[in-house]
Design a protein around this motif. Structure first.
Motif, PDB file in Angstrom:
ATOM      1  N   THR A 185       7.304   0.706  -7.153  1.00  0.00           N
ATOM      2  CA  THR A 185       7.210   0.934  -4.945  1.00  0.00           C
ATOM      3  C   THR A 185       7.419   1.829  -4.622  1.00  0.00           C
ATOM      4  O   THR A 185       6.327   2.156  -3.595  1.00  0.00           O
ATOM      5  N   THR A 186       8.252   2.756  -4.811  1.00  0.00           N
ATOM      6  CA  THR A 186       7.432   4.186  -4.603  1.00  0.00           C
ATOM      7  C   THR A 186       6.315   4.880  -4.203  1.00  0.00           C
ATOM      8  O   THR A 186       6.148   5.105  -3.047  1.00  0.00           O
ATOM      9  N   ASP A 187       5.962   4.862  -5.412  1.00  0.00           N
ATOM     10  CA  ASP A 187       4.549   5.086  -5.237  1.00  0.00           C
ATOM     11  C   ASP A 187       3.709   4.296  -3.904  1.00  0.00           C
ATOM     12  O   ASP A 187       2.355   4.874  -3.140  1.00  0.00           O
ATOM     13  N   ALA A 188       3.602   3.099  -4.161  1.00  0.00           N
ATOM     14  CA  ALA A 188       3.056   1.959  -3.688  1.00  0.00           C
ATOM     15  C   ALA A 188       3.228   2.332  -1.682  1.00  0.00           C
ATOM     16  O   ALA A 188       2.073   2.243  -1.031  1.00  0.00           O
ATOM     17  N   LEU A 189       4.441   2.085  -1.398  1.00  0.00           N
ATOM     18  CA  LEU A 189       5.174   2.728  -0.463  1.00  0.00           C
ATOM     19  C   LEU A 189       4.217   4.053   0.172  1.00  0.00           C
ATOM     20  O   LEU A 189       4.278   4.129   1.565  1.00  0.00           O
ATOM     21  N   LEU A 190       4.088   5.350  -0.720  1.00  0.00           N
ATOM     22  CA  LEU A 190       4.181   6.476  -0.156  1.00  0.00           C
ATOM     23  C   LEU A 190       2.342   5.878  -0.012  1.00  0.00           C
ATOM     24  O   LEU A 190       1.955   6.979   0.892  1.00  0.00           O
ATOM     25  N   THR A 191       1.575   5.596  -0.828  1.00  0.00           N
ATOM     26  CA  THR A 191       0.425   5.157  -0.388  1.00  0.00           C
ATOM     27  C   THR A 191      -0.157   4.507   1.160  1.00  0.00           C
ATOM     28  O   THR A 191      -0.641   4.914   1.462  1.00  0.00           O
ATOM     29  N   GLN A 192       0.951   4.491   1.242  1.00  0.00           N
ATOM     30  CA  GLN A 192       0.502   2.828   2.173  1.00  0.00           C
ATOM     31  C   GLN A 192       0.939   3.736   3.454  1.00  0.00           C
ATOM     32  O   GLN A 192       0.250   3.565   4.808  1.00  0.00           O
ATOM     33  N   ILE A 193       1.889   4.988   3.256  1.00  0.00           N
ATOM     34  CA  ILE A 193       2.030   5.841   4.389  1.00  0.00           C
ATOM     35  C   ILE A 193       0.931   6.440   4.591  1.00  0.00           C
ATOM     36  O   ILE A 193       0.701   6.932   6.676  1.00  0.00           O
ATOM     37  N   ILE A 194       0.387   6.909   3.345  1.00  0.00           N
ATOM     38  CA  ILE A 194      -0.749   8.417   3.839  1.00  0.00           C
ATOM     39  C   ILE A 194      -2.183   7.322   4.701  1.00  0.00           C
ATOM     40  O   ILE A 194      -2.311   7.709   5.681  1.00  0.00           O
ATOM     41  N   THR A 195      -2.512   5.855   3.781  1.00  0.00           N
ATOM     42  CA  THR A 195      -2.887   5.147   4.254  1.00  0.00           C
ATOM     43  C   THR A 195      -3.345   5.394   6.149  1.00  0.00           C
ATOM     44  O   THR A 195      -3.975   5.093   6.829  1.00  0.00           O
ATOM     45  N   LEU A 196      -1.402   4.340   6.456  1.00  0.00           N
ATOM     46  CA  LEU A 196      -1.117   4.789   7.752  1.00  0.00           C
ATOM     47  C   LEU A 196      -1.558   6.501   8.774  1.00  0.00           C
ATOM     48  O   LEU A 196      -1.966   5.395   9.672  1.00  0.00           O
ATOM     49  N   MET A 197      -1.159   6.673   8.214  1.00  0.00           N
ATOM     50  CA  MET A 197      -1.489   7.923   9.000  1.00  0.00           C
ATOM     51  C   MET A 197      -2.797   8.734   8.804  1.00  0.00           C
ATOM     52  O   MET A 197      -3.131   9.241   9.735  1.00  0.00           O
ATOM     53  N   VAL A 198      -3.291   7.812   7.595  1.00  0.00           N
ATOM     54  CA  VAL A 198      -4.638   8.093   8.080  1.00  0.00           C
ATOM     55  C   VAL A 198      -5.730   7.608   9.250  1.00  0.00           C
ATOM     56  O   VAL A 198      -6.332   7.888   9.617  1.00  0.00           O
ATOM     57  N   MET A 199      -5.169   6.220   8.551  1.00  0.00           N
ATOM     58  CA  MET A 199      -6.084   5.633  10.026  1.00  0.00           C
ATOM     59  C   MET A 199      -5.529   5.778  11.584  1.00  0.00           C
ATOM     60  O   MET A 199      -6.329   5.657  12.081  1.00  0.00           O
ATOM     61  N   ASN A 200      -4.288   6.341  11.863  1.00  0.00           N
ATOM     62  CA  ASN A 200      -4.224   6.849  12.517  1.00  0.00           C
ATOM     63  C   ASN A 200      -4.963   8.230  13.406  1.00  0.00           C
ATOM     64  O   ASN A 200      -5.143   7.727  14.350  1.00  0.00           O
ATOM     65  N   SER A 201      -4.483   8.986  12.896  1.00  0.00           N
ATOM     66  CA  SER A 201      -5.376  10.218  12.618  1.00  0.00           C
ATOM     67  C   SER A 201      -6.955   9.913  12.922  1.00  0.00           C
ATOM     68  O   SER A 201      -7.672  10.358  13.700  1.00  0.00           O
TER      69      SER A 201
END
Length: 185
Positions: free
Chosen positions: A22-38
């Motif tokens: 679960t932690t790995d999946a959440l971190l992956t989603q956070i990184i994905t959202l940060m990349v999308m935002n950038s």
């Protein structure tokens, strides 16, 4: 009993499903959202959250046994504390006031009350609770390790069976001989 309860609780904590997924999946989603935002990519209003890992099929059974073992262990510890308090109160109050005859009558009355209320039998149930707890823990541990490593399980089963056999032999010896020092309730 307190040390056993701590060991049992630590064992229960390691039996649950891993939160690392679960932690790995959440971190992956956070990184994905940060990349999308950038990159200026619009972020959707509803983003799917990862589903926590489910318990494996037999896991609930193992944990049920482990929690039952922990409960019996804590009840035994609680009973031991209560028993010490009851005995302390009895010892403090066993000598009454008044003449020697009145004190003797008071002591006899307290002793008769101990027998009438089956005080000895109540105190003897606490070690039995601990014995049940140890058996449940052995079964739970063997069942859990069976799913992980069967070679190690054979050692756990053998140790649990040896302890059970020893207990039964001492119990049988105490039943066959009233003078046996291994008397148990």
């Amino acid at each position: 009993s307190g040390l056993f309860s701590a060991v049992n609780a630590a064992f229960i904590a390691t039996m649950g499903p891993s939160n690392a997924t679960t932690t790995d999946a959440l971190l992956t989603q956070i990184i994905t959202l940060m990349v999308m935002n950038s990159h200026g990519t619009p972020i959707p209003d509803s983003y799917p959250l990862p589903v926590p890992p489910a318990y494996p099929k037999g896991q609930v059974w193992f944990q049920t046994l482990a929690y039952a073992s922990l409960s019996f262990s804590l009840l035994a510890a609680f009973g031991a504390v209560l028993g010490k308090q009851w005995l302390r109160f009895y010892k403090l109050k066993r000598f009454g006031r008044g003449s020697l005859e009145e004190q003797g009558k008071s002591r006899q009355q307290k002793f008769d009350s101990l027998e009438a209320w089956h005080f000895d039998a109540v105190l003897q149930t606490f070690p039995v609770l601990l014995e049940i707890s140890l058996l449940l823990f052995g079964i739970s541990l063997a069942s859990y390790v069976w799913t992980q490593q069967r070679t190690i399980t054979s050692v756990i089963i053998a140790t649990t069976a040896l302890g059970l056999l020893f207990h039964w032999c001492t119990l049988l010896a105490s039943l066959l001989s009233p003078n046996c020092p291994f008397q148990t309730p």
